[in-house]
Motif scaffolding. Structure first.
Motif, PDB file in Angstrom:
ATOM      1  N   THR A 180     -29.364 -21.838  54.846  1.00 34.50           N
ATOM      2  CA  THR A 180     -30.105 -23.117  54.039  1.00 34.50           C
ATOM      3  C   THR A 180     -30.000 -22.621  52.488  1.00 34.50           C
ATOM      4  O   THR A 180     -29.704 -23.520  51.643  1.00 34.50           O
ATOM      5  CB  THR A 180     -31.525 -22.980  54.277  1.00 34.50           C
ATOM      6  OG1 THR A 180     -31.623 -23.441  55.655  1.00 34.50           O
ATOM      7  CG2 THR A 180     -32.380 -23.986  53.386  1.00 34.50           C
ATOM      8  N   LEU A 181     -30.118 -21.417  52.170  1.00 38.15           N
ATOM      9  CA  LEU A 181     -29.906 -20.831  50.737  1.00 38.15           C
ATOM     10  C   LEU A 181     -28.757 -21.169  50.281  1.00 38.15           C
ATOM     11  O   LEU A 181     -28.546 -21.338  49.187  1.00 38.15           O
ATOM     12  CB  LEU A 181     -30.500 -19.591  50.698  1.00 38.15           C
ATOM     13  CG  LEU A 181     -31.908 -19.097  50.771  1.00 38.15           C
ATOM     14  CD1 LEU A 181     -32.139 -17.497  50.785  1.00 38.15           C
ATOM     15  CD2 LEU A 181     -32.663 -19.611  49.511  1.00 38.15           C
ATOM     16  N   ALA A 182     -27.667 -20.706  51.200  1.00 41.15           N
ATOM     17  CA  ALA A 182     -26.158 -20.719  50.498  1.00 41.15           C
ATOM     18  C   ALA A 182     -25.888 -22.106  50.254  1.00 41.15           C
ATOM     19  O   ALA A 182     -25.324 -22.504  49.257  1.00 41.15           O
ATOM     20  CB  ALA A 182     -25.398 -20.139  51.692  1.00 41.15           C
ATOM     21  N   THR A 183     -26.180 -23.139  51.112  1.00 40.33           N
ATOM     22  CA  THR A 183     -25.976 -24.646  50.799  1.00 40.33           C
ATOM     23  C   THR A 183     -26.647 -25.115  49.597  1.00 40.33           C
ATOM     24  O   THR A 183     -26.092 -25.738  48.825  1.00 40.33           O
ATOM     25  CB  THR A 183     -26.289 -25.458  52.186  1.00 40.33           C
ATOM     26  OG1 THR A 183     -25.831 -24.910  53.227  1.00 40.33           O
ATOM     27  CG2 THR A 183     -26.250 -26.812  51.940  1.00 40.33           C
ATOM     28  N   SER A 184     -28.012 -24.734  49.656  1.00 44.55           N
ATOM     29  CA  SER A 184     -28.663 -25.001  48.353  1.00 44.55           C
ATOM     30  C   SER A 184     -28.246 -24.673  47.003  1.00 44.55           C
ATOM     31  O   SER A 184     -28.231 -25.376  45.870  1.00 44.55           O
ATOM     32  CB  SER A 184     -30.114 -24.514  48.511  1.00 44.55           C
ATOM     33  OG  SER A 184     -30.231 -23.239  48.205  1.00 44.55           O
ATOM     34  N   VAL A 185     -27.459 -23.526  47.062  1.00 47.80           N
ATOM     35  CA  VAL A 185     -26.632 -23.123  45.806  1.00 47.80           C
ATOM     36  C   VAL A 185     -25.756 -23.871  45.209  1.00 47.80           C
ATOM     37  O   VAL A 185     -25.589 -24.381  44.002  1.00 47.80           O
ATOM     38  CB  VAL A 185     -26.173 -21.643  45.969  1.00 47.80           C
ATOM     39  CG1 VAL A 185     -25.178 -21.481  44.966  1.00 47.80           C
ATOM     40  CG2 VAL A 185     -27.140 -20.501  46.016  1.00 47.80           C
ATOM     41  N   PHE A 186     -25.024 -24.639  46.038  1.00 45.22           N
ATOM     42  CA  PHE A 186     -24.071 -25.498  45.770  1.00 45.22           C
ATOM     43  C   PHE A 186     -24.385 -27.204  45.620  1.00 45.22           C
ATOM     44  O   PHE A 186     -23.314 -27.923  45.531  1.00 45.22           O
ATOM     45  CB  PHE A 186     -22.819 -25.505  46.679  1.00 45.22           C
ATOM     46  CG  PHE A 186     -22.494 -24.067  46.759  1.00 45.22           C
ATOM     47  CD1 PHE A 186     -21.600 -23.421  45.672  1.00 45.22           C
ATOM     48  CD2 PHE A 186     -22.476 -23.333  47.833  1.00 45.22           C
ATOM     49  CE1 PHE A 186     -20.770 -22.167  45.685  1.00 45.22           C
ATOM     50  CE2 PHE A 186     -22.082 -21.794  47.963  1.00 45.22           C
ATOM     51  CZ  PHE A 186     -21.455 -21.640  46.777  1.00 45.22           C
ATOM     52  N   GLU A 187     -25.688 -27.533  45.719  1.00 49.16           N
ATOM     53  CA  GLU A 187     -26.355 -28.846  45.539  1.00 49.16           C
ATOM     54  C   GLU A 187     -25.902 -29.069  43.939  1.00 49.16           C
ATOM     55  O   GLU A 187     -26.283 -28.325  43.231  1.00 49.16           O
ATOM     56  CB  GLU A 187     -27.864 -28.873  45.956  1.00 49.16           C
ATOM     57  CG  GLU A 187     -27.791 -28.528  47.487  1.00 49.16           C
ATOM     58  CD  GLU A 187     -29.312 -28.966  47.691  1.00 49.16           C
ATOM     59  OE1 GLU A 187     -30.017 -28.950  46.715  1.00 49.16           O
ATOM     60  OE2 GLU A 187     -29.494 -29.119  49.061  1.00 49.16           O
ATOM     61  N   LEU A 188     -25.835 -30.179  43.666  1.00 45.07           N
ATOM     62  CA  LEU A 188     -25.705 -30.817  42.135  1.00 45.07           C
ATOM     63  C   LEU A 188     -27.138 -30.581  41.760  1.00 45.07           C
ATOM     64  O   LEU A 188     -28.114 -31.197  42.092  1.00 45.07           O
ATOM     65  CB  LEU A 188     -25.177 -32.205  42.355  1.00 45.07           C
ATOM     66  CG  LEU A 188     -24.762 -32.729  40.887  1.00 45.07           C
ATOM     67  CD1 LEU A 188     -23.564 -31.751  40.217  1.00 45.07           C
ATOM     68  CD2 LEU A 188     -24.470 -34.122  40.890  1.00 45.07           C
ATOM     69  N   SER A 189     -27.126 -29.942  40.656  1.00 43.83           N
ATOM     70  CA  SER A 189     -28.518 -29.700  39.970  1.00 43.83           C
ATOM     71  C   SER A 189     -29.055 -31.079  39.247  1.00 43.83           C
ATOM     72  O   SER A 189     -28.028 -31.905  38.486  1.00 43.83           O
ATOM     73  CB  SER A 189     -28.412 -28.581  38.886  1.00 43.83           C
ATOM     74  OG  SER A 189     -29.521 -28.804  37.847  1.00 43.83           O
ATOM     75  N   HIS A 190     -30.246 -31.262  39.210  1.00 46.71           N
ATOM     76  CA  HIS A 190     -30.823 -32.335  38.275  1.00 46.71           C
ATOM     77  C   HIS A 190     -31.226 -32.265  37.087  1.00 46.71           C
ATOM     78  O   HIS A 190     -32.041 -32.898  36.247  1.00 46.71           O
ATOM     79  CB  HIS A 190     -31.952 -33.152  39.287  1.00 46.71           C
ATOM     80  CG  HIS A 190     -31.503 -33.642  40.433  1.00 46.71           C
ATOM     81  ND1 HIS A 190     -30.655 -34.591  40.601  1.00 46.71           N
ATOM     82  CD2 HIS A 190     -31.474 -33.100  41.768  1.00 46.71           C
ATOM     83  CE1 HIS A 190     -30.457 -35.105  42.061  1.00 46.71           C
ATOM     84  NE2 HIS A 190     -30.873 -33.931  42.784  1.00 46.71           N
ATOM     85  N   GLU A 191     -31.058 -30.911  36.643  1.00 47.76           N
ATOM     86  CA  GLU A 191     -31.713 -30.380  35.435  1.00 47.76           C
ATOM     87  C   GLU A 191     -30.617 -31.039  34.238  1.00 47.76           C
ATOM     88  O   GLU A 191     -29.494 -31.251  34.421  1.00 47.76           O
ATOM     89  CB  GLU A 191     -31.532 -28.753  35.097  1.00 47.76           C
ATOM     90  CG  GLU A 191     -32.344 -28.032  36.054  1.00 47.76           C
ATOM     91  CD  GLU A 191     -33.527 -28.120  35.577  1.00 47.76           C
ATOM     92  OE1 GLU A 191     -33.925 -28.332  34.279  1.00 47.76           O
ATOM     93  OE2 GLU A 191     -34.581 -28.423  36.557  1.00 47.76           O
ATOM     94  N   PRO A 192     -31.317 -31.585  33.152  1.00 49.21           N
ATOM     95  CA  PRO A 192     -30.632 -32.222  32.200  1.00 49.21           C
ATOM     96  C   PRO A 192     -29.678 -31.353  31.559  1.00 49.21           C
ATOM     97  O   PRO A 192     -29.694 -29.965  31.471  1.00 49.21           O
ATOM     98  CB  PRO A 192     -31.572 -32.313  31.135  1.00 49.21           C
ATOM     99  CG  PRO A 192     -32.917 -32.386  31.729  1.00 49.21           C
ATOM    100  CD  PRO A 192     -32.767 -31.303  32.641  1.00 49.21           C
ATOM    101  N   VAL A 193     -28.270 -31.785  31.106  1.00 51.39           N
ATOM    102  CA  VAL A 193     -27.283 -31.244  30.634  1.00 51.39           C
ATOM    103  C   VAL A 193     -27.269 -31.524  29.155  1.00 51.39           C
ATOM    104  O   VAL A 193     -27.523 -32.477  28.554  1.00 51.39           O
ATOM    105  CB  VAL A 193     -25.927 -31.848  31.185  1.00 51.39           C
ATOM    106  CG1 VAL A 193     -24.662 -31.125  30.588  1.00 51.39           C
ATOM    107  CG2 VAL A 193     -25.903 -31.658  32.861  1.00 51.39           C
ATOM    108  N   ASP A 194     -27.019 -30.164  28.424  1.00 53.06           N
ATOM    109  CA  ASP A 194     -27.285 -30.489  27.116  1.00 53.06           C
ATOM    110  C   ASP A 194     -25.826 -31.082  26.444  1.00 53.06           C
ATOM    111  O   ASP A 194     -24.738 -30.684  26.633  1.00 53.06           O
ATOM    112  CB  ASP A 194     -26.952 -28.592  26.602  1.00 53.06           C
ATOM    113  CG  ASP A 194     -26.774 -28.764  24.905  1.00 53.06           C
ATOM    114  OD1 ASP A 194     -26.477 -29.700  24.181  1.00 53.06           O
ATOM    115  OD2 ASP A 194     -27.277 -27.754  24.210  1.00 53.06           O
ATOM    116  N   LEU A 195     -25.982 -32.182  25.986  1.00 54.24           N
ATOM    117  CA  LEU A 195     -24.927 -33.214  25.810  1.00 54.24           C
ATOM    118  C   LEU A 195     -23.696 -32.410  24.890  1.00 54.24           C
ATOM    119  O   LEU A 195     -22.814 -32.751  24.669  1.00 54.24           O
ATOM    120  CB  LEU A 195     -25.393 -34.427  25.407  1.00 54.24           C
ATOM    121  CG  LEU A 195     -24.315 -35.643  25.222  1.00 54.24           C
ATOM    122  CD1 LEU A 195     -23.547 -35.820  26.523  1.00 54.24           C
ATOM    123  CD2 LEU A 195     -25.217 -36.853  24.661  1.00 54.24           C
ATOM    124  N   GLY A 196     -24.340 -32.161  23.667  1.00 49.77           N
ATOM    125  CA  GLY A 196     -23.727 -31.750  22.560  1.00 49.77           C
ATOM    126  C   GLY A 196     -22.522 -30.432  22.960  1.00 49.77           C
ATOM    127  O   GLY A 196     -21.400 -30.292  22.763  1.00 49.77           O
TER     128      GLY A 196
END
Length: 416
Positions: A180-196
């Motif tokens: 479960t932990l190993a799989t969660s590491v590779f999920e796509l993050s929903h944190e905002p990306v610094d666009l600049g």
């Protein structure tokens, strides 16, 4: 007790479910792959399982991830060792056309029995931030600073991985937590990306931005294995799914399948949230993940691989013609010219499946899913080799030819 091969099977299946939720077209790809394989098995019952049982082929996957530093690559090696997967091969995609600023290895089982149980592989690329062909000194300083502040793999995950590697598996509660932990590491993050920051790296390379422009890592693609990749390509296209322009690797021909053929659907526009300089957050999209599929053939010896490379480089407009004329056209011919690897048990010859990757094909897949080429600086590149990668991650990087040769020799027994 869940043994290491069972942990690996669970991990591959969990990643497949997760990636299917994130990229629904991947589920379509898997469904079509299974249809093609069932039809191919029905049409060719005597030969379809020549390179692996249908059970193995159906379960087979390879994933791809990207990390930024030797420290992160070291942690990847610790994690995957808990699943019985070890670094094999060295791929310098900086030498591809166009270049990609990464060096790579593949984590996979190395024992034939483990491969037969579940041959999960993860092609893992590491950013080369010190290479002046891509990153000037100032950008390297910023990038190294950004990467040093993130932590991709939590301590509890690495601790479970070490325990699994040391003990040959984990008890039931630990096994479930580990997967479960190993799989969660590779999920796509929903944190905002610094666009600049992301756009600055994207000017160098879309791959560099995907690695160093975000605070996490993710599965970049997950690849099922198909028995007829040309049929798969046609069926996916007929469903209206945009495929890349060609199948990478050897041409389709009437002789034995060798090495690796692969293709993919185009990277999809996925919704992402972006942080702007004024502190606000806006919605946008990125194209970094795609759906790859592969067909595997027989592993070639160094001399067989040399001939393959020569024919593929000679005349791209007439590859199949050269192939039909010069490449060994049967398993007997491959064996006669010592161009491929086989095992021998009780007088029966069996081909050894190619378990690794082709750097030109990998770079071709990367390139086909990018909107722009990677520019390069007029400067010398940083030296990197299999041995230096091994030193960076703190463990051997196996030579795939030696693994195949050893498997072949062991099958012959002491009398040979």
């Amino acid at each position: 007790m869940a043994e290491i091969h069972e942990l690996r099977s669970r991990f591959a299946a969990a990643l497949s479910r997760m990636y299917g939720r994130e990229v629904p077209e991947y589920t379509t790809l898997v469904d079509v792959t299974e249809q093609v394989n069932a039809d191919f098995l029905a049409a060719h019952p005597d030969t379809a399982e020549r390179l692996g049982s249908i059970g193995r082929v159906t379960a087979e996957r390879h994933g791809a991830i990207r990390v930024g530093t030797p420290s992160e690559m070291h942690d990847v090696a610790v994690l995957f060792a808990g699943f019985g997967m070890y670094p094999v091969g060295f791929y310098d995609l900086r030498e591809a056309t166009p270049p990609v600023p990464v060096v790579s290895t593949a984590f996979r089982p190395i024992d034939p029995d483990e491969l037969a149980r579940n041959p999960f592989r993860v092609f893992t690329s590491m950013l080369t931030t010190s290479d002046r062909r891509f990153f000037d000194a100032d950008l390297q300083r910023q990038l190294d600073g950004f990467l040093s502040r993130r932590r991709l793999f939590p301590d509890v995950l690495l601790s479970l991985a070490r325990r699994a590697a040391d003990d040959g598996g984990l008890d039931a509660p630990q096994a479930q937590r580990f997967v479960t932990l190993a799989t969660s590491v590779f999920e796509l993050s929903h944190e905002p990306v610094d666009l600049g920051w992301y756009r600055e790296l994207e000017q160098v390379s879309a791959v560099a931005a995907d690695i160093g422009g975000v605070g996490s890592t993710h599965i970049n693609h997950l690849t099922p294995r198909v028995l007829d990749i040309d049929d798969l390509y046609a069926r996916m296209s007929a469903r209206g799914i945009a495929m890349i322009d060609r199948i990478q690797g050897p041409p389709r021909w009437d002789g034995p399948a060798v090495l690796l053929r692969q293709t993919s659907f185009r990277a999809l526009a996925e919704p992402r949230r972006f942080a702007l300089p004024d502190g606000s957050v806006t919605d946008g999209e990125l194209r970094v993940r795609f759906g790859e599929v592969e067909a595997r053939g027989i592993a070639l010896t160094p001399s067989g691989r040399e001939l393959y490379d020569e024919l593929m480089d000679a005349d791209p407009s007439n590859t199949k013609g050269l192939w039909d004329k010069r490449f060994p056209a049967s398993e007997d011919e491959l064996e006669k010219h010592e161009a491929a690897y086989f095992t021998y048990h009780g007088g029966v010859r069996e081909p050894i499946v190619y378990e690794d990757f082709l750097p030109k094909s990998a770079a071709g897949i990367f390139r086909s899913n990018l909107d722009t080429d990677t520019p390069t600086f007029d400067a010398s590149g940083t030296e990197f080799s299999r041995s230096s990668l091994a030193a960076a991650i703190g463990r051997d990087v196996h030579d795939p030819y030696e693994l195949y040769r050893r498997q072949q020799e062991q099958s012959r027994g002491p009398e040979r």
